[in-house]
Design a protein around this motif. Structure first.
Motif, PDB file in Angstrom:
ATOM      1  N   SER A  53      27.750  68.383  12.345  1.00  0.00           N
ATOM      2  CA  SER A  53      27.891  69.844  12.255  1.00  0.00           C
ATOM      3  C   SER A  53      26.899  70.504  13.204  1.00  0.00           C
ATOM      4  O   SER A  53      27.215  71.512  13.862  1.00  0.00           O
ATOM      5  CB  SER A  53      27.602  70.341  10.841  1.00  0.00           C
ATOM      6  N   GLY A  54      25.693  69.935  13.275  1.00  0.00           N
ATOM      7  CA  GLY A  54      24.680  70.466  14.173  1.00  0.00           C
ATOM      8  C   GLY A  54      25.138  70.387  15.617  1.00  0.00           C
ATOM      9  O   GLY A  54      25.042  71.371  16.368  1.00  0.00           O
ATOM     10  N   ALA A  55      25.643  69.221  16.002  1.00  0.00           N
ATOM     11  CA  ALA A  55      26.096  69.057  17.384  1.00  0.00           C
ATOM     12  C   ALA A  55      27.246  70.013  17.674  1.00  0.00           C
ATOM     13  O   ALA A  55      27.342  70.588  18.762  1.00  0.00           O
ATOM     14  CB  ALA A  55      26.530  67.612  17.610  1.00  0.00           C
ATOM     15  N   PHE A  56      28.126  70.218  16.678  1.00  0.00           N
ATOM     16  CA  PHE A  56      29.269  71.120  16.882  1.00  0.00           C
ATOM     17  C   PHE A  56      28.794  72.576  17.007  1.00  0.00           C
ATOM     18  O   PHE A  56      29.270  73.320  17.874  1.00  0.00           O
ATOM     19  CB  PHE A  56      30.272  70.986  15.737  1.00  0.00           C
ATOM     20  N   GLY A  57      27.845  72.970  16.169  1.00  0.00           N
ATOM     21  CA  GLY A  57      27.307  74.339  16.265  1.00  0.00           C
ATOM     22  C   GLY A  57      26.659  74.581  17.619  1.00  0.00           C
ATOM     23  O   GLY A  57      26.865  75.621  18.252  1.00  0.00           O
ATOM     24  N   GLY A  58      25.887  73.590  18.084  1.00  0.00           N
ATOM     25  CA  GLY A  58      25.260  73.707  19.404  1.00  0.00           C
ATOM     26  C   GLY A  58      26.299  73.803  20.506  1.00  0.00           C
ATOM     27  O   GLY A  58      26.156  74.582  21.452  1.00  0.00           O
ATOM     28  N   LEU A  59      27.388  73.026  20.345  1.00  0.00           N
ATOM     29  CA  LEU A  59      28.467  73.062  21.342  1.00  0.00           C
ATOM     30  C   LEU A  59      29.080  74.461  21.409  1.00  0.00           C
ATOM     31  O   LEU A  59      29.297  75.010  22.493  1.00  0.00           O
ATOM     32  CB  LEU A  59      29.540  72.031  20.977  1.00  0.00           C
ATOM     33  N   LEU A  60      29.362  75.040  20.243  1.00  0.00           N
ATOM     34  CA  LEU A  60      29.969  76.385  20.224  1.00  0.00           C
ATOM     35  C   LEU A  60      29.085  77.375  20.980  1.00  0.00           C
ATOM     36  O   LEU A  60      29.570  78.166  21.783  1.00  0.00           O
ATOM     37  CB  LEU A  60      30.156  76.869  18.782  1.00  0.00           C
TER      38      LEU A  60
END
Lengths: 126, 447
Positions: B213-220
């Motif tokens: 989820s962290g990596a996805f939030g950073g990606l967004l």
């Protein structure tokens, strides 16, 4: 790896969100982003940059410069105030406060006696 | 821009971040490494700006040696100070990151690298930079003072003299560290702020939800091309996005674990917000409003919340008042409300809402539809309490367009999307926190 239905739907929606954002990263857009026009914000009138550089060279940093430039678009005034900083820049209506009058004209202004021609106009010491 | 100026600016930014870390280590208990880097960048920016203002107030010319001495003094003071122990929200035991996390993080860093190249090649040239932020910063750098004419000269009234000074002071202090106003080298501050925002969002979500989820939030965050674009380099929107994320993550931590570290972080985040733009103060105010009902339910005085949110805003307002004095607000036409001018107000409301719906919402229809779908299908997440302040902030932006002293439609077209996009890290926090852990990371704690 098997996810519950609700979790899978959440990740599908999130992935679609990322895909909508990724459209700004197509190869053509990336090429465009990495090759900026290089006009440095002077796209509205490339010749204006040389005029401002000449005014900056000819006036001391402590000077107040009155500018006669097109009122529209206001980019003319904004670029001048930034490029000439820390000089104080005022409009031509406040020329009495200024030590210099810089006149820019794309059509080529007639240069009054005592004024110095510079690219795109002239500079008058008051 | 030469190799020397790149090296010099990277050294100045790294030095500032190292000075920032000397402060951050005092309240970093429980933070992930990524979050510590982000907070260090933010504190470094606050320190550089504060040091620059102090030097100029003392009649000294800011320069690299004085900055180095100031930052070393901060480091020495920090080393002497006691380091608080770990809070209950400490970092979970380290595990190997799943492949998905690595891929998402790699794409985020590529997006940041692309923006860094773009910023360095393009420099700072947008109208907002030259008319507001850059004009003030360059004047401060070239004169070695904060001239009062920045606030009271009618000839530069377009430069919004009421605006806070963190961005101009930071740019002028980094220019002083370089001993040159190099628009291309200074532009590198902006990808660094983007990186800090990506790390903050991903670090927070990794700690509170799951690594993926962290990596996805950073990606967004990294993919928000409407925010991280050349026209925003040299302005206050990218720093504001970091400010929103700082205040939001610290506020969420304070709600979860009301300890001194989270309180100190919220203090710094609120100060960063208030010192960046007026919208920053407004956001902190909305966070405070959202904090009060639970506090009252528990029958306690909101002392911690007041110290963390209202005190930095008051301190910043006092400092700004000392520097610039009173400056009239020319951007808002308050007579529309206080003169009871409803006849003019109602058509403006209709006009602004119609414009936002038919132009701005249509342009953002695809991502908004995906967000709505995500909201509907996912379970509640730990960042959901941010939704209230986020919605209030967007409504306040619409209200500001209605009350604008200028043409309200022009205001919507020129500012609404730009300032709203600075809120995107909050959207990434809420969306990322609603994502369930993948099976490989299912054992990660979810608070």
């Amino acid at each position: 790896m098997k996810l519950p239905r609700r979790a899978a739907l959440s990740w599908i929606a999130a992935s679609l969100l990322a895909v909508t954002l990724l459209t700004a990263f197509s190869p053509a857009r990336i090429r465009e982003r990495l090759n900026p026009p290089g006009e440095g914000g002077f796209g509205f009138d490339p010749a204006y940059r040389s005029f401002l550089e000449a005014v900056a060279e000819a006036t001391p940093p402590t000077a107040t410069v009155a500018l006669s430039v097109p009122a529209v678009p206001d980019f003319y005034l904004h670029r001048a105030v930034y490029r000439l900083a820390p000089r104080r820049v005022v409009g031509k209506d406040r020329v009495r406060e200024a030590g210099f009058l810089a006149v820019y004209s794309r059509q080529g202004a007639s240069i009054p006696p005592g004024a110095r021609p510079i690219p795109g106009g002239f500079l008058q010491t008051r | 821009m030469t190799g020397g100026s790149i090296f010099a600016v990277l050294a100045a930014l790294s030095g500032a971040a190292a000075g920032g870390y000397a402060v951050v280590r005092l309240f970093a208990a429980g933070l992930s490494r990524a979050e510590k880097v982000a907070w260090s960048v933010a504190c470094g920016m606050l320190l550089s700006a504060g040091l620059s203002a102090l030097l100029m107030a003392a009649g000294l010319l800011p320069g690299p040696k004085k900055f180095a001495a100031g930052l070393l003094a901060v480091g020495a003071a920090s080393a002497l100070a006691l380091r608080p122990g770990r809070s209950p929200a400490s970092v979970p035991a380290k595990k190997a990151a799943p492949v998905a996390t690595k891929i998402l993080s790699a794409v985020s860093y590529l997006a940041v690298a692309l923006f860094a190249l773009e910023a360095a090649r393009g420099g700072m040239w947008s109208t907002d930079h030259v008319a507001i932020w850059g004009f003030k910063a360059k004047t401060m750098f070239e004169t070695g003072t904060i001239p009062h004419r920045l606030f009271d000269d009618p000839a530069v009234a377009f430069s919004n003299p009421r605006y806070p000074l963190l961005v101009p002071l930071s740019l002028s202090s980094f220019a002083a560290a370089l001993r040159a106003w190099d628009e291309h080298a200074l532009a590198l501050l902006y990808p660094l702020l983007q990186l800090a925002t990506v790390l903050l969002v991903s670090g927070f979500l990794s700690r509170r939800v799951s690594a993926v989820s962290g990596a996805f939030g950073g990606l967004l965050v990294s993919l928000c091309a409407g925010l991280y674009k050349p026209a925003n380099v040299g302005t206050a929107d990218i720093p504001m996005a970091l400010g929103f994320a700082l205040a939001a993550t610290a506020w969420l931590d304070l709600r979860e674990h009301p300890d001194s570290s989270a309180t100190a972080r919220l203090f710094v985040g609120s100060l960063f917000c208030a010192a960046t733009k007026s919208e920053g103060s407004l956001f902190v105010l909305f966070l405070f409003v959202a904090s009060v009902p639970p506090v009252i339910r528990h029958r306690r005085v909101p002392l911690r919340e007041s110290v963390a949110m209202m005190l930095p805003m008051a301190l910043h307002a006092g400092a700004l008042q000392l520097i610039r004095g009173h400056v009239a607000d020319r951007a808002v036409d308050w007579s529309l409300i206080f003169s009871g001018n409803v006849v003019e107000l109602l058509p403006r409301v209709r006009e602004v809402l119609a414009r936002i719906v038919t132009v701005e919402l249509v342009a953002a229809a695809a991502p908004l539809a995906c967000l709505a779908a995500l909201w509907l299908v996912s379970a509640r997440g730990p960042a959901d309490p941010l939704s209230g302040p986020l919605v209030l902030q967007i409504l306040a932006y619409a209200a500001a367009c209605v009350l604008s002293a200028f043409d309200p439609i022009w205001q919507v077209d020129s500012a609404f999307a730009r300032i709203t996009l600075a809120l995107f890290p909050l959207v990434a926090l809420i969306a990322g926190a609603r994502l369930p852990a993948l099976r490989a990371t299912a054992s990660m704690p979810r608070s």
